[in-house]
Enzyme design. Structure first.
Site, mmCIF file in Angstrom:
data_model
loop_
_atom_site.group_PDB
_atom_site.id
_atom_site.type_symbol
_atom_site.label_atom_id
_atom_site.label_comp_id
_atom_site.label_asym_id
_atom_site.label_seq_id
_atom_site.Cartn_x
_atom_site.Cartn_y
_atom_site.Cartn_z
ATOM 1 N N HIS A 169 0.831 -1.207 0.000
ATOM 2 C CA HIS A 169 0.000 0.000 0.000
ATOM 3 C C HIS A 169 0.868 1.262 0.000
ATOM 4 O O HIS A 169 0.581 2.223 -0.721
ATOM 5 C CB HIS A 169 -0.937 0.023 1.203
ATOM 6 C CG HIS A 169 -1.948 -1.068 1.189
ATOM 7 N ND1 HIS A 169 -2.879 -1.237 2.189
ATOM 8 C CD2 HIS A 169 -2.193 -2.071 0.287
ATOM 9 C CE1 HIS A 169 -3.643 -2.284 1.914
ATOM 10 N NE2 HIS A 169 -3.240 -2.807 0.770
ATOM 11 N N HIS A 191 -8.974 -1.781 -5.577
ATOM 12 C CA HIS A 191 -7.978 -2.115 -4.554
ATOM 13 C C HIS A 191 -6.941 -3.087 -5.108
ATOM 14 O O HIS A 191 -5.740 -2.938 -4.826
ATOM 15 C CB HIS A 191 -8.627 -2.712 -3.307
ATOM 16 C CG HIS A 191 -7.613 -3.036 -2.262
ATOM 17 N ND1 HIS A 191 -7.090 -2.084 -1.403
ATOM 18 C CD2 HIS A 191 -6.967 -4.200 -1.963
ATOM 19 C CE1 HIS A 191 -6.184 -2.646 -0.626
ATOM 20 N NE2 HIS A 191 -6.083 -3.928 -0.952
ATOM 21 N N ASP A 201 -2.929 -2.535 -5.214
ATOM 22 C CA ASP A 201 -1.917 -3.513 -4.813
ATOM 23 C C ASP A 201 -0.942 -3.790 -5.949
ATOM 24 O O ASP A 201 0.279 -3.877 -5.742
ATOM 25 C CB ASP A 201 -2.588 -4.834 -4.418
ATOM 26 C CG ASP A 201 -3.119 -4.844 -2.997
ATOM 27 O OD1 ASP A 201 -2.814 -3.913 -2.229
ATOM 28 O OD2 ASP A 201 -3.829 -5.807 -2.653
ATOM 29 N N HIS A 243 -0.567 -11.101 -4.998
ATOM 30 C CA HIS A 243 0.814 -10.743 -4.666
ATOM 31 C C HIS A 243 1.840 -11.698 -5.268
ATOM 32 O O HIS A 243 2.934 -11.273 -5.647
ATOM 33 C CB HIS A 243 0.987 -10.654 -3.157
ATOM 34 C CG HIS A 243 0.148 -9.586 -2.530
ATOM 35 N ND1 HIS A 243 0.274 -8.253 -2.869
ATOM 36 C CD2 HIS A 243 -0.848 -9.645 -1.611
ATOM 37 C CE1 HIS A 243 -0.603 -7.542 -2.192
ATOM 38 N NE2 HIS A 243 -1.297 -8.363 -1.427
#
Length: 300
Positions: free
Chosen positions: A77, A258, A262, A285
Site C-alpha cells: 500500500h 484495490h 496492490d 501478490h
C-alpha cells in the site's frame, strides 16, 4: 521528467493487518537515485531493505521483503501511494515487522503527502523500460502481461466466481487521478475466510473498520455477531448487496480498484516507474511479484 521526493517526513502508527503488532513508521525524503528503502530501526540503523523484487520473501496475503535478518511485510500500500503520487525517492523507518494497515487503503499516505506537495529534484527520472513483452502465469488462471509502451497503463481484471463481487475491471493511466480513483480503495476479505485466516495467525490486526467484508454464502446473525465480537466491534448486519454493514463502498468496483492499487505497489518492486502497459487477470501478490522479478531479470 525529473525525480521527486517528499517535502518533509510523515509519521504513521497503527497495527499490522496480519501480525496485529503496533508499528511506528516514518516516511522521509531521500536523495536522488535512492529509490525506496526500508530501515528496521528496532534492529539497527544498518538493517536496510531495498524495495526490489529480488528481496521478496513471502506473498502470503501481502508482500514481504527481506534482507539478511530484517523483514518488513505488507509494503504494497505504501509503495503504491509513493508510485501513484510520483515519488521516486524515500526512506521508510519502521520499528516493527509490518507496515500499519491504517484504513485498509493508501488514503492516509495520500492525504498527508498531498497536503504539502512533493519536491522536485535535480536529476532526470530513470524509467524502467523493456525491450520485449513479458508474460507471467500463476495459479487459478492468474496472469500478467507487460508490454513495452511510451506511456504507462495498468489494468486489473478480478473474478472470484462471486455472486456478490462479480467480474470487475479497473484501470490506471494518464488522466486517471490516483488519489481519488485508486489509492483510496480499501482491502477486502470474504466472510468465510475470516475465521480461517484468524486461526492461521493472519489478520490479527484486522477489524471491520479497515476492510470490506464480502458475505458470499448465507450466514446467520449469530455468525455475524460471533465474528464481530472476535474483532471487538459493534453490532453489524449483512446488507442486501452482500456486504457487512460496517462501511459503505466508495465505488461499485472498489474491490477491483484495490487490486489495482496492490498491483501498482507490487510492480514498484521493479525498481522504479515502469514505462509499459501492465495487463493483469486475477492479480495477486504472488503473480504480481513474479512479474516484477521477471522485469528485474530482463533488465540485468
Amino acid at each position: 521528467m525529473n525525480q521527486y521526493t517528499l517535502k518533509k517526513s510523515y509519521t504513521f502508527q497503527g497495527k499490522g493487518l496480519h501480525s496485529g503488532k503496533v508499528a511506528t513508521m516514518i516516511v522521509k525524503p531521500a536523495p536522488v537515485d535512492t529509490g525506496v528503502i526500508f530501515r528496521r530501526v528496532d534492529i539497527s540503523e544498518d538493517a536496510v531493505i531495498a524495495a526490489l523484487a529480488e528481496n521478496v520473501s513471502s506473498t502470503a496475503r501481502s508482500t514481504t521483503i527481506t534482507s539478511g535478518t530484517a523483514s518488513v511485510s505488507t509494503v504494497e500500500h505504501l509503495l503504491s501511494a509513493l508510485t501513484g503520487l510520483g515519488i521516486d525517492n524515500a526512506t521508510v523507518d519502521i520499528d516493527n515487522v509490518e507496515v500499519p494497515i491504517l484504513d485498509g487503503s493508501a488514503k492516509p499516505y495520500i492525504d498527508a503527502i498531498l497536503a504539502d506537495g512533493t519536491l522536485e529534484q535535480d536529476a532526470p527520472r530513470r524509467y524502467v523500460e523493456l525491450k520485449e513483452e513479458i508474460l507471467i502465469e500463476g495459479q487459478h488462471g492468474s496472469r500478467i502481461r507487460i508490454v513495452p509502451a511510451d506511456s504507462p497503463r495498468t489494468d486489473a481484471l478480478v473474478d472470484f466466481n462471486s455472486r456478490v463481487v462479480g467480474r470487475q475491471h479497473a484501470i490506471w493511466e494518464p488522466g486517471v487521478d490516483y488519489a481519488t480513483e485508486v489509492g483510496n480503495c480499501r482491502t477486502f476479505v470474504f466472510f468465510h475466510e475470516l475465521e480461517i485466516l484468524y486461526n492461521n495467525n493472519l489478520v490479527k490486526g484486522g477489524d471491520v473498520d479497515n476492510a470490506i467484508v464480502i458475505v458470499e454464502n448465507p450466514v446467520t446473525q449469530e455468525q455475524v455477531d460471533a465474528m464481530t465480537k472476535l474483532f471487538n466491534q459493534r453490532k453489524i448486519q449483512v446488507t442486501p448487496e452482500g456486504y457487512l454493514s460496517n462501511i459503505q463502498l466508495r465505488f461499485p468496483n472498489e474491490c477491483a480498484r484495490h487490486k489495482l492499487m496492490d498491483l501498482i505497489g507490487d510492480m514498484r518492486l521493479c525498481g522504479g516507474f515502469l514505462k509499459a502497459h501492465v495487463y493483469a487477470e486475477k492479480p495477486g501478490h504472488t503473480v504480481n511479484t513474479n512479474a516484477a522479478k521477471a522485469v528485474r531479470a530482463m533488465l540485468k
